[in-house]
Design a protein around this motif. Structure first.
Motif, short mmCIF file in Angstrom:
data_model
loop_
_atom_site.label_atom_id
_atom_site.label_comp_id
_atom_site.label_asym_id
_atom_site.label_seq_id
_atom_site.Cartn_x
_atom_site.Cartn_y
_atom_site.Cartn_z
N TYR A 254 0.84 -1.20 0.00
CA TYR A 254 0.00 0.00 0.00
C TYR A 254 0.88 1.24 0.00
CZ TYR A 254 -3.79 3.12 1.42
OH TYR A 254 -4.71 4.13 1.47
N SER A 255 1.95 1.19 0.75
CA SER A 255 2.86 2.33 0.79
C SER A 255 4.24 1.87 1.21
CB SER A 255 2.36 3.40 1.78
OG SER A 255 2.43 2.94 3.11
N VAL A 256 5.22 2.73 0.93
CA VAL A 256 6.59 2.53 1.37
C VAL A 256 7.03 3.78 2.12
CG1 VAL A 256 8.97 2.08 0.70
CG2 VAL A 256 7.10 1.04 -0.59
N GLU B 205 4.18 -1.00 4.08
CA GLU B 205 2.81 -1.14 4.60
C GLU B 205 2.04 -1.99 3.61
OE1 GLU B 205 -0.97 1.65 6.03
OE2 GLU B 205 0.61 2.48 4.78
N GLU B 206 1.52 -3.12 4.04
CA GLU B 206 0.84 -4.03 3.13
C GLU B 206 -0.62 -3.64 2.94
OE1 GLU B 206 3.43 -7.73 4.89
OE2 GLU B 206 1.32 -8.07 4.40
N TYR B 207 -1.19 -4.20 1.88
CA TYR B 207 -2.61 -4.11 1.66
C TYR B 207 -3.34 -4.99 2.67
CZ TYR B 207 -3.99 -1.57 -2.49
OH TYR B 207 -4.30 -0.58 -3.37
N GLN B 208 -4.44 -4.48 3.21
CA GLN B 208 -5.28 -5.27 4.10
C GLN B 208 -6.72 -4.82 3.92
OE1 GLN B 208 -5.03 -5.01 8.63
NE2 GLN B 208 -3.71 -6.75 8.23
N SER B 209 -7.54 -5.70 3.38
CA SER B 209 -8.97 -5.42 3.17
C SER B 209 -9.17 -4.14 2.36
CB SER B 209 -9.71 -5.31 4.51
OG SER B 209 -9.54 -6.47 5.27
N GLY B 210 -8.39 -3.97 1.33
CA GLY B 210 -8.58 -2.84 0.43
C GLY B 210 -7.96 -1.54 0.89
#
Lengths: 120, 114
Positions: free
Chosen positions: B29-31, B91-96
């Motif tokens: 999702y982000s770095v 930061e990973e993707y989690q539920s969109g």
């Protein structure tokens, strides 16, 4: 303005004792995080609060570790029956999520100076 | 699974440029990029979002390749004050949406010498 503060800066304890580490986030920041950092490593996630509730505690290594944030501001990380392997720098960070123009969320985290915990 | 940073260490003379890379096996999702000096807290440098938006310090630039799940930090005309250990946090993707928690690499130690 004031940044994230943590107390104490250093804590030396004996194996088996109980310790509390305190974090005071940036005023107005709704999210608060605890990480721990061992020598030569990057910070390792422990727990994240959104307001008063723990939104994600998946990083807590075992049930000796517990954290609270009763009023949505200051947080305390509590470690029971400390072990030598708990020795590390415990970092606290806070953030206030803001929306980017595309709808995604900026969530930059600002870290405190840390508490160096040494378990003898 | 933590992201992989390269190089592990680099030595520069003042004025030289450097690139630090961060690679993840997860959809991101982000770095986030941070610099940490010995005995101090990590200092926020830059955040890059999926979708191309970013913000951070004026003198720092970075890129984020979403398809490859890679990010690079570009340090140009280095100064003595740039010395420190650079960490990427993913930061990973989690539920969109983002997961909020960051997973950090092991760091890249940068030394700038006169």
């Amino acid at each position: 303005g004031a940044g994230v503060s943590q107390t104490p800066s250093n804590k030396v304890t004996e194996k088996g004792k109980y310790v509390e580490l305190r974090c005071d986030p940036i005023s107005g920041h709704t999210a608060l995080y605890w990480y721990r950092q061992s020598l030569g490593q990057g910070p390792e996630f422990l727990i994240y609060f959104q307001g008063t509730g723990a939104a994600d505690d998946s990083g807590l290594p075992n049930d000796r570790f517990f954290a609270v944030r009763p009023e949505g501001s200051v947080s305390t990380l509590k470690i029971q029956r400390t072990e030598r392997g708990d020795s590390a720098v415990y970092l606290c960070a806070s953030s206030l999520a803001t929306f980017a123009s595309g709808g995604a969320t900026y969530n930059e985290q600002f870290f405190g100076p840390g508490t160096r915990l040494t378990v003898l | 699974q933590q992201p992989v940073q390269s190089p592990q260490a680099v030595i520069l003379r003042e004025g030289e440029d450097a690139v630090i890379n961060c690679s993840s096996s997860k959809a991101l999702y982000s770095v986030h990029w941070y610099r940490q000096k010995h005995g101090e807290a990590p200092v926020f440098l830059m955040i890059l979002l999926k979708g191309g938006e970013q913000k951070g310090h004026e003198k720092i630039s970075a890129s984020f390749n979403e398809k490859k799940q890679q990010s690079s930090l570009y340090l140009t005309a280095s100064q003595l004050s740039y010395s420190g250990t650079y960490f990427c946090g993913t930061e990973e993707y989690q539920s969109g949406a983002g997961s909020y928690q960051l997973t950090f690499g092991k760091g890249t130690k940068l030394s700038v010498i006169p």
